[in-house]
Design an enzyme around this catalytic site. Structure first.
Site, short mmCIF file in Angstrom:
data_model
loop_
_atom_site.label_atom_id
_atom_site.label_comp_id
_atom_site.label_asym_id
_atom_site.label_seq_id
_atom_site.Cartn_x
_atom_site.Cartn_y
_atom_site.Cartn_z
CD GLU A 75 4.75 -1.05 5.75
OE1 GLU A 75 3.89 -0.53 5.16
OE2 GLU A 75 5.87 -1.19 5.34
CG HIS A 95 -4.55 -7.26 1.99
ND1 HIS A 95 -3.81 -7.67 0.83
CD2 HIS A 95 -4.13 -5.69 1.88
CE1 HIS A 95 -3.45 -6.71 0.12
NE2 HIS A 95 -3.53 -5.82 0.76
#
Length: 332
Positions: free
Chosen positions: A55, A124
């Protein structure tokens, strides 16, 4: 919502060759939620491509590309995965215009699925919007319906500054009953609306009144807009529900006008209560509407705990919990 977000990227890529899309699995695979499906086939691997599982690398590369004239729209697969990239967003993207005295801008969009509702567990399902609203130089967007999602995303891509674009997962596929073991609730069956073809924008920094009312103002965004509508309907309360749409910059004018009219305010968000964005909203309402308030500003939010996988649907502010807050605020 998925189709609207995909269409926004498609329209933007067709209009401007500088717009590129990349991230983990967004190319051939079309993204874990299929938001980018078909874009690589249509525009080629140089404009829609897969990135390594990094990321910081994805966002850092996007910042460099933006400084040299491209307009990257990158996907972080889940909002929970953004933390390795947080330093790039805060220390580089948000500051580039200021530290260069306007010589460089950073027209990037960082798209992220946010919130729970898919039983994804602690890694998540997080709602980290408050981490970005604290950072000067960023814009933060949370759409609640497909029409707004498309218009806001196109506006974000065309904006010269970095935009954090948070997409509520529970709204991705339209009406959502949460889980097959749970009864369908009225708010989960809400039709999310149609989306116009072609290019249009929804202005960043402008809220909208979803439900006019006179008894109490409810401030919400994303999935919580529908929860608030259901709560007001089930409780029979004449609530005015404001969909913030953009958290930064915030449409304070619309908020203040509504609270001065109703004299009461309830703030609803999915994220953890303490230091959540609702705290900022509460402070702003108190500072700007103190002499018009008939009751304390109430907040309804997630628990102050790591995200509870097994108790996901109790963690969310639901219509019952929001309804109790509305009643208590009216009785205060």
């Amino acid at each position: 919502m998925i189709e609207a977000i995909r269409d926004a990227m498609d329209v933007s890529m067709a209009r401007d060759s500088q717009v590129i899309v990349f991230g983990e699995d967004v190319g051939f695979f079309g993204g874990v939620f299929r938001c980018t499906q078909g874009l690589q086939a249509k525009y080629g691997k140089s404009r829609c491509f897969d990135a390594p599982i990094s990321e910081a690398g994805i966002v850092g590369s996007a910042i460099g590309m933006a400084a040299y004239g491209l307009k990257p729209c990158v996907e972080v697969q889940f909002a929970d995965y953004v933390y390795p990239a947080y330093d790039q967003i805060v220390s580089e993207a948000a500051r580039l215009r200021y530290r260069s005295n306007g010589d460089f801008t950073c027209p990037i969009v960082v798209r992220m699925p946010t919130g729970g509702g898919i039983f994804g567990g602690q890694t998540h399902s997080q709602s980290p919007e408050a981490l970005f609203t604290h950072v000067s130089g960023l814009k933060v967007v949370v759409p609640s319906n497909p029409h707004d999602a498309k218009g806001l995303l196109i506006a974000a891509i065309e904006d010269p500054d970095p935009v954090i674009f948070l997409e509520p997962k529970r709204l991705y596929n339209g009406p959502f009953d949460g889980h097959h073991d749970r009864p369908v609730t009225p708010w989960s069956k809400h039709e999310l609306g149609e989306v116009a073809d072609g290019h249009y924008t929804v202005p960043l920094g402008k809220a909208v009144i979803r439900r006019p009312g006179a008894a109490v103002t409810v401030l919400a965004y994303g999935t919580m807009v529908y929860v608030a509508e259901a709560a007001a309907g089930e409780a029979g309360i004449d609530a005015e529900i404001i969909d913030l749409r953009t958290l930064l910059p915030l449409d304070l004018e619309t908020i203040v006008a509504s609270v001065k009219k109703t004299g009461r305010c309830v703030v609803v968000h999915e994220a953890t209560l303490t230091s959540g964005f609702g705290a900022e909203l509460s402070a702003l309402v108190q500072e700007n509407c103190f002499y018009h308030l008939e009751a304390p500003v109430a907040r309804v939010a997630g628990w102050d705990t790591p995200y509870p996988h097994a108790q996901e649907w109790d963690y969310f502010p639901g219509p019952a919990r929001v309804g109790r807050a509305l009643v208590e605020t009216l009785e205060a």
